[in-house]
Design an enzyme around this catalytic site. Structure first.
Site, PDB file in Angstrom:
ATOM      1  N   HIS A 157       0.813  -1.226   0.000  1.00  0.00           N
ATOM      2  CA  HIS A 157       0.000   0.000   0.000  1.00  0.00           C
ATOM      3  C   HIS A 157       0.843   1.271   0.000  1.00  0.00           C
ATOM      4  O   HIS A 157       0.318   2.350  -0.239  1.00  0.00           O
ATOM      5  CB  HIS A 157      -0.925   0.003   1.224  1.00  0.00           C
ATOM      6  CG  HIS A 157      -2.037  -1.017   1.108  1.00  0.00           C
ATOM      7  ND1 HIS A 157      -3.315  -0.688   0.735  1.00  0.00           N
ATOM      8  CD2 HIS A 157      -2.045  -2.355   1.289  1.00  0.00           C
ATOM      9  CE1 HIS A 157      -4.077  -1.773   0.710  1.00  0.00           C
ATOM     10  NE2 HIS A 157      -3.320  -2.806   1.047  1.00  0.00           N
ATOM     11  N   ASP A 365       3.638   9.436  -0.664  1.00  0.00           N
ATOM     12  CA  ASP A 365       2.436   8.659  -0.333  1.00  0.00           C
ATOM     13  C   ASP A 365       2.248   7.575  -1.379  1.00  0.00           C
ATOM     14  O   ASP A 365       2.436   7.837  -2.578  1.00  0.00           O
ATOM     15  CB  ASP A 365       1.203   9.587  -0.352  1.00  0.00           C
ATOM     16  CG  ASP A 365       0.203   9.269   0.741  1.00  0.00           C
ATOM     17  OD1 ASP A 365       0.157   8.099   1.178  1.00  0.00           O
ATOM     18  OD2 ASP A 365      -0.538  10.179   1.149  1.00  0.00           O
TER      19      ASP A 365
HETATM   20  P1  ADQ Z   1      -3.035   6.070   4.765  1.00  0.00           P
HETATM   21  O1  ADQ Z   1      -1.616   6.490   4.943  1.00  0.00           O
HETATM   22  O2  ADQ Z   1      -3.818   5.884   5.994  1.00  0.00           O
HETATM   23  O3  ADQ Z   1      -3.130   4.752   3.856  1.00  0.00           O
HETATM   24  P2  ADQ Z   1      -4.927   7.491   2.874  1.00  0.00           P
HETATM   25  O4  ADQ Z   1      -4.808   6.810   1.572  1.00  0.00           O
HETATM   26  O5  ADQ Z   1      -5.072   8.967   2.740  1.00  0.00           O
HETATM   27  O6  ADQ Z   1      -3.688   7.247   3.833  1.00  0.00           O
HETATM   28  O7  ADQ Z   1      -6.188   6.922   3.637  1.00  0.00           O
HETATM   29  C1  ADQ Z   1      -6.641   7.473   4.847  1.00  0.00           C
HETATM   30  C2  ADQ Z   1      -8.110   7.147   5.047  1.00  0.00           C
HETATM   31  O8  ADQ Z   1      -8.482   7.485   6.381  1.00  0.00           O
HETATM   32  C3  ADQ Z   1      -9.028   7.925   4.114  1.00  0.00           C
HETATM   33  O9  ADQ Z   1     -10.056   7.084   3.654  1.00  0.00           O
HETATM   34  C4  ADQ Z   1      -9.567   9.049   5.010  1.00  0.00           C
HETATM   35  O10 ADQ Z   1     -10.857   9.509   4.664  1.00  0.00           O
HETATM   36  C5  ADQ Z   1      -9.610   8.363   6.364  1.00  0.00           C
HETATM   37  N1  ADQ Z   1      -9.475   9.375   7.430  1.00  0.00           N
HETATM   38  C6  ADQ Z   1      -8.422  10.198   7.635  1.00  0.00           C
HETATM   39  N2  ADQ Z   1      -8.678  11.019   8.677  1.00  0.00           N
HETATM   40  C7  ADQ Z   1      -9.889  10.721   9.137  1.00  0.00           C
HETATM   41  C8  ADQ Z   1     -10.711  11.236  10.200  1.00  0.00           C
HETATM   42  N3  ADQ Z   1     -10.315  12.218  11.012  1.00  0.00           N
HETATM   43  N4  ADQ Z   1     -11.921  10.670  10.379  1.00  0.00           N
HETATM   44  C9  ADQ Z   1     -12.326   9.663   9.566  1.00  0.00           C
HETATM   45  N5  ADQ Z   1     -11.605   9.146   8.555  1.00  0.00           N
HETATM   46  C10 ADQ Z   1     -10.402   9.662   8.340  1.00  0.00           C
HETATM   47  C11 ADQ Z   1      -2.186   3.842   3.266  1.00  0.00           C
HETATM   48  C12 ADQ Z   1      -1.128   4.468   2.361  1.00  0.00           C
HETATM   49  C13 ADQ Z   1      -1.786   5.316   1.286  1.00  0.00           C
HETATM   50  C14 ADQ Z   1      -2.793   4.456   0.492  1.00  0.00           C
HETATM   51  C15 ADQ Z   1      -3.734   3.708   1.435  1.00  0.00           C
HETATM   52  C16 ADQ Z   1      -4.592   2.697   0.686  1.00  0.00           C
HETATM   53  O11 ADQ Z   1      -0.224   5.269   3.139  1.00  0.00           O
HETATM   54  O12 ADQ Z   1      -0.822   5.877   0.391  1.00  0.00           O
HETATM   55  O13 ADQ Z   1      -3.562   5.311  -0.343  1.00  0.00           O
HETATM   56  O14 ADQ Z   1      -3.003   2.977   2.427  1.00  0.00           O
HETATM   57  O15 ADQ Z   1      -3.815   1.815  -0.065  1.00  0.00           O
END
Ligand code: ADQ
Length: 462
Positions: A157, A365
């Site tokens: 990921h 990311d």
């Molecule tokens: P993350 O590093 O966690 O994921 P991201 O892809 O942005 O990063 O996903 C975060 C998720 O958490 C999003 O769905 C977001 O809406 C949710 N979220 C964040 N803050 C929140 C809050 N305060 N309340 C509720 N929900 C919240 C890792 C990798 C990424 C990759 C994903 C998926 O680091 O690059 O995109 O896995 O493969």
């Protein structure tokens, strides 16, 4: 029918009513598991005094869940230690933050072996196994050592760094060698896939087989990009519903005629939060006409608080925001609103719909789902503008965003100004093709393409 077994560090067990935990990934995996009468295996998230050797089983509908507790020591060495203090920073190109310890590495290997031994007792010969993320890189080798000849796939990921970066990590060549025990390795972008292939070829002397496969000592792995998506329709519906949520209404009321710029990230140094706050400071400095006309809302729930680098980041973010708010705020206007709560999906989606600018500027990311969620949340008649880091995997799929280098605060500040001034015709012209992309490559496309490719991988002879 062949079962699907998903393995990940944490398991999202739906509550007994059958409701899945929020999050597109959990929903997509649950759907794939339901279709294939599957099993989801991983850490329970709990610690206990003695290591679990036998998983705790539960069933929801047609899906089984198998979870194991870790000891405090396991959690420290495997999870907080090697996975999150060595692998995570290295794979995000933050070598200065990477802390290697032999004890942590041994703990990482030990937990992977224990997981593999427990899982081996649950696997049937024609099951397919789909392993997720950097916590579990050596799992396939341990499963092969336990005699498994099943098809085993892995999805990474986070970014896969250039060989010269990964090779700084002690143990990297053993981890690389272990990757060849997977039949299919999925990465977020072709940039990541190229890095892994170059690493295997240069470091281990593996041979490229056509564009997508690599072979060493009769072991062949297919290495391909499968950009992860979101559940676009359900996020869009949540955004429309979110408009009537109390918190969203209160936010709209408190904004008055000001524009909202919004960022949502886990509090993690890969997300570029202090850099973004400095860019917003630069924006306010160079655009006096915009003061008291724009508010930045940064939502950043705390994560991995037990890892020292995250506590340092938290202090740095607080200090930077304090400086900007102290320097530019006025009675009745706080330039940066910073909250660390988690919010229900409808609230998050509703807030993203209100935002005029989605400021998504990680310094590195794998993909970044928030960029896609911002797009899905927009009103098609009046969409906001996405400002996106060139170092997020999402940038390769979404070139119509305003693409920026997150390390250049002048460039980010200029992009915020451009986004706020953009006319409706250009906003629509940029948003539409991006929306088509995220709809076409949504989370169901991702899981079904991955599993189709895994099904066609040749079975292992040994
Ligand atoms: P993350 O590093 O966690 O994921 P991201 O892809 O942005 O990063 O996903 C975060 C998720 O958490 C999003 O769905 C977001 O809406 C949710 N979220 C964040 N803050 C929140 C809050 N305060 N309340 C509720 N929900 C919240 C890792 C990798 C990424 C990759 C994903 C998926 O680091 O690059 O995109 O896995 O493969």
């Amino acid at each position: 029918m062949a079962r699907l077994i998903v393995v990940s560090n944490r398991v999202s067990i739906p509550d007994p009513s059958g409701k899945t935990a929020a999050g597109g990934l959990a929903v997509a995996l649950c759907e794939a598991l339901e279709q294939h009468k599957g099993l989801w295996f991983g850490w329970s998230g709990k610690t206990s005094s003695a290591p679990s050797l036998i998983p705790t089983m539960s069933q929801r509908g047609s899906v089984q869940y198998a979870v194991m507790d870790l000891t405090t020591n396991d959690r420290q060495e495997y999870y907080s230690g090697f996975a999150n203090r060595a692998l995570w920073p290295t794979m995000h190109y933050r070598l200065g933050l990477s802390e290697f310890s032999r004890a942590d590495y041994a703990g990482y290997l030990r937990v992977n072996r224990r997981f593999a031994q427990a899982l081996a007792n649950l696997v049937e010969p024609d099951d397919r196994i789909w392993v997720h993320d950097y916590h579990l890189l050596p799992l396939a080798s341990e499963l092969r050592a336990a005699g498994m000849r099943n098809r085993i796939g892995y999805f990474h990921h986070i970014p896969w760094p250039a060989p010269e970066v990964l090779n700084t990590l002690p143990g990297a060549s053993d981890l690389l060698l272990g990757m060849l025990d997977y039949d299919l390795i999925g990465l977020q972008t072709d940039r990541d896939a190229d890095n892994l292939k170059r690493n295997l070829i240069r470091e281990l002397g593996a041979r490229a087989e056509g564009a997508f496969a690599v072979t060493l000592n009769d072991r062949t792995s297919v290495i391909k990009d499968f950009p992860i998506g979101i559940d676009v329709d359900s996020f869009q519906r949540a955004a429309i519903r979110g408009h009537s949520q109390k918190l969203v209404r209160q936010t709209v009321a408190s904004l008055g005629s000001r524009s909202l710029v919004m960022s949502v990230d886990r509090l993690d140094y890969s997300k570029g939060i202090p850099e973004r706050m400095e860019a917003f400071e630069r924006f306010l400095m160079s655009n006096p006409d915009q003061r008291n006309r724009v508010t930045l809302l940064q939502i950043a729930p705390v994560s991995r608080a037990e890892v020292p680098e995250y506590a340092m980041l938290s202090r740095q973010v607080n200090e930077t925001i304090g400086r900007v708010n102290g320097g530019y705020g006025e009675p009745g206007w706080v330039p940066i609103h910073y909250v660390t709560n988690s919010y229900p999906r409808a609230v998050l989606a509703g807030l993203l719909r209100v935002a005029r600018v989605g400021l998504v500027t990680p310094v590195r990311d794998g993909m970044n789902l928030v960029a896609k969620e911002f797009l899905a949340a927009q009103d098609p008649e009046d969409p906001g503008v996405l400002v996106l880091s060139k170092f997020a995997g999402a940038a390769l799929q979404l070139p119509q965003a305003l693409i920026v280098n997150p390390n250049d605060k002048f460039e980010v500040a200029d992009a915020v100004r451009t986004a706020l001034n953009m006319d409706l015709a250009e906003r629509v012209a940029r948003w539409k093709p991006m929306m088509e992309t995220i709809r076409r490559y949504d989370v169901r496309w991702w899981s079904s393409e991955y599993l189709r490719e895994l099904n066609s991988a040749p079975a292992r002879a040994t």
